[in-house]
Design a protein around this motif. Structure first.
Motif, short mmCIF file in Angstrom:
data_model
loop_
_atom_site.label_atom_id
_atom_site.label_comp_id
_atom_site.label_asym_id
_atom_site.label_seq_id
_atom_site.Cartn_x
_atom_site.Cartn_y
_atom_site.Cartn_z
N ARG A 120 43.97 30.61 26.50
CA ARG A 120 44.01 30.36 27.93
C ARG A 120 43.14 31.43 28.58
NH1 ARG A 120 49.18 32.07 31.04
NH2 ARG A 120 47.91 33.96 31.20
N MET A 121 42.17 31.02 29.38
CA MET A 121 41.24 31.95 30.01
C MET A 121 41.47 31.94 31.51
SD MET A 121 39.46 33.04 27.45
CE MET A 121 38.14 33.87 28.32
N GLY A 122 41.16 33.06 32.12
CA GLY A 122 41.36 33.09 33.56
C GLY A 122 40.72 34.27 34.24
N TRP A 123 40.79 34.24 35.56
CA TRP A 123 40.34 35.34 36.41
C TRP A 123 41.51 35.85 37.23
CZ3 TRP A 123 35.56 37.46 36.14
CH2 TRP A 123 34.56 36.72 35.51
N PHE A 124 41.60 37.15 37.29
CA PHE A 124 42.54 37.84 38.14
C PHE A 124 41.74 38.79 39.04
CE2 PHE A 124 46.74 36.92 36.19
CZ PHE A 124 46.30 36.20 35.10
N ARG A 125 42.37 39.26 40.10
CA ARG A 125 41.67 40.21 40.96
C ARG A 125 42.63 41.26 41.47
NH1 ARG A 125 40.39 36.38 46.28
NH2 ARG A 125 42.50 36.46 47.18
N GLN A 126 42.06 42.40 41.80
CA GLN A 126 42.86 43.50 42.33
C GLN A 126 42.11 44.15 43.48
OE1 GLN A 126 44.16 46.37 39.44
NE2 GLN A 126 45.81 47.08 40.77
N ALA A 127 42.68 44.02 44.65
CA ALA A 127 42.11 44.65 45.84
C ALA A 127 42.62 46.08 45.95
CB ALA A 127 42.49 43.84 47.08
N PRO A 128 41.91 46.93 46.67
CA PRO A 128 42.35 48.32 46.81
C PRO A 128 43.77 48.41 47.36
CG PRO A 128 40.13 48.07 47.64
CD PRO A 128 40.62 46.69 47.35
N GLY A 129 44.61 49.16 46.67
CA GLY A 129 45.97 49.37 47.13
C GLY A 129 46.91 48.20 46.88
N LYS A 130 46.44 47.20 46.17
CA LYS A 130 47.28 46.03 45.91
C LYS A 130 47.43 45.78 44.42
CE LYS A 130 46.27 43.57 50.21
NZ LYS A 130 45.87 42.26 50.81
N GLN A 131 48.42 44.97 44.07
CA GLN A 131 48.62 44.62 42.67
C GLN A 131 47.62 43.57 42.23
OE1 GLN A 131 52.78 43.45 42.34
NE2 GLN A 131 53.35 45.53 41.73
N ARG A 132 47.39 43.53 40.93
CA ARG A 132 46.52 42.51 40.38
C ARG A 132 47.18 41.14 40.57
NH1 ARG A 132 43.74 43.73 34.64
NH2 ARG A 132 43.42 45.66 35.85
N GLU A 133 46.36 40.16 40.95
CA GLU A 133 46.91 38.83 41.20
C GLU A 133 46.06 37.76 40.54
OE1 GLU A 133 46.91 38.43 45.46
OE2 GLU A 133 44.74 38.17 45.58
N LEU A 134 46.70 36.64 40.28
CA LEU A 134 46.02 35.52 39.66
C LEU A 134 45.04 34.88 40.62
CD1 LEU A 134 45.88 33.29 37.38
CD2 LEU A 134 47.64 32.11 38.68
N VAL A 135 43.89 34.49 40.09
CA VAL A 135 42.93 33.70 40.87
C VAL A 135 42.92 32.27 40.35
CG1 VAL A 135 40.51 33.43 41.51
CG2 VAL A 135 41.52 35.73 41.38
N ALA A 136 42.63 32.13 39.04
CA ALA A 136 42.57 30.80 38.45
C ALA A 136 42.64 30.92 36.94
CB ALA A 136 41.28 30.08 38.86
N ILE A 137 43.20 29.90 36.30
CA ILE A 137 43.27 29.89 34.85
C ILE A 137 42.89 28.52 34.33
CG2 ILE A 137 44.97 31.73 34.54
CD1 ILE A 137 47.12 29.56 34.32
N ILE A 138 42.41 28.49 33.08
CA ILE A 138 42.10 27.24 32.41
C ILE A 138 42.80 27.26 31.06
CG2 ILE A 138 39.90 28.14 31.53
CD1 ILE A 138 38.82 25.23 31.79
#
Length: 117
Positions: free
Chosen positions: A33-51
């Motif tokens: 399962r592949m995907g993208w996550f992101r982490q903004a400054p001062g925030k937790q890493r969050e899901l963007v999209a998965i395949i």
């Protein structure tokens, strides 16, 4: 062992587009399962999209209709086409690979996306 290398980040104006790429070492088709996550400054890493290994995709609500996730199994590469970007999309974007049978998870080092005028 899977190595993931992201590319394509950069500075873009609000309303603009970017395409991120994630090159994976080895064959990942139909196994991870592949995907993208992101982490903004001062925030937790969050899901963007998965395949999923079978090809079905899932998107976070905040990117639905703007981002498109795709996978080229011949190149072992995952893509994230990001459109209509806004400043809230500014973050480090991480590529992720998850192997369900072993529950092993791999991360890339991330690529920075900055949306600003």
């Amino acid at each position: 062992q899977v190595q993931l290398v992201e590319s394509g980040g950069g500075l873009v104006q609000p309303g603009g587009s970017l395409r991120l790429s994630c090159a994976a070492s080895g064959s990942i088709a139909n196994r991870y399962r592949m995907g993208w996550f992101r982490q903004a400054p001062g925030k937790q890493r969050e899901l963007v999209a998965i395949i999923q290994p079978g090809g079905s995709t899932n998107y976070a609500e905040y990117v639905k209709g703007r981002f498109i996730l795709s996978r080229d199994d011949t190149k072992n590469t995952l893509y994230l086409q990001m459109n209509s970007l806004n400043p809230e999309d500014t973050a480090v974007y991480y590529c992720n690979a998850y192997h369900p049978p072993t529950e092993r998870t791999y991360w890339g080092k991330g690529t920075l996306v900055t949306v600003s005028s």
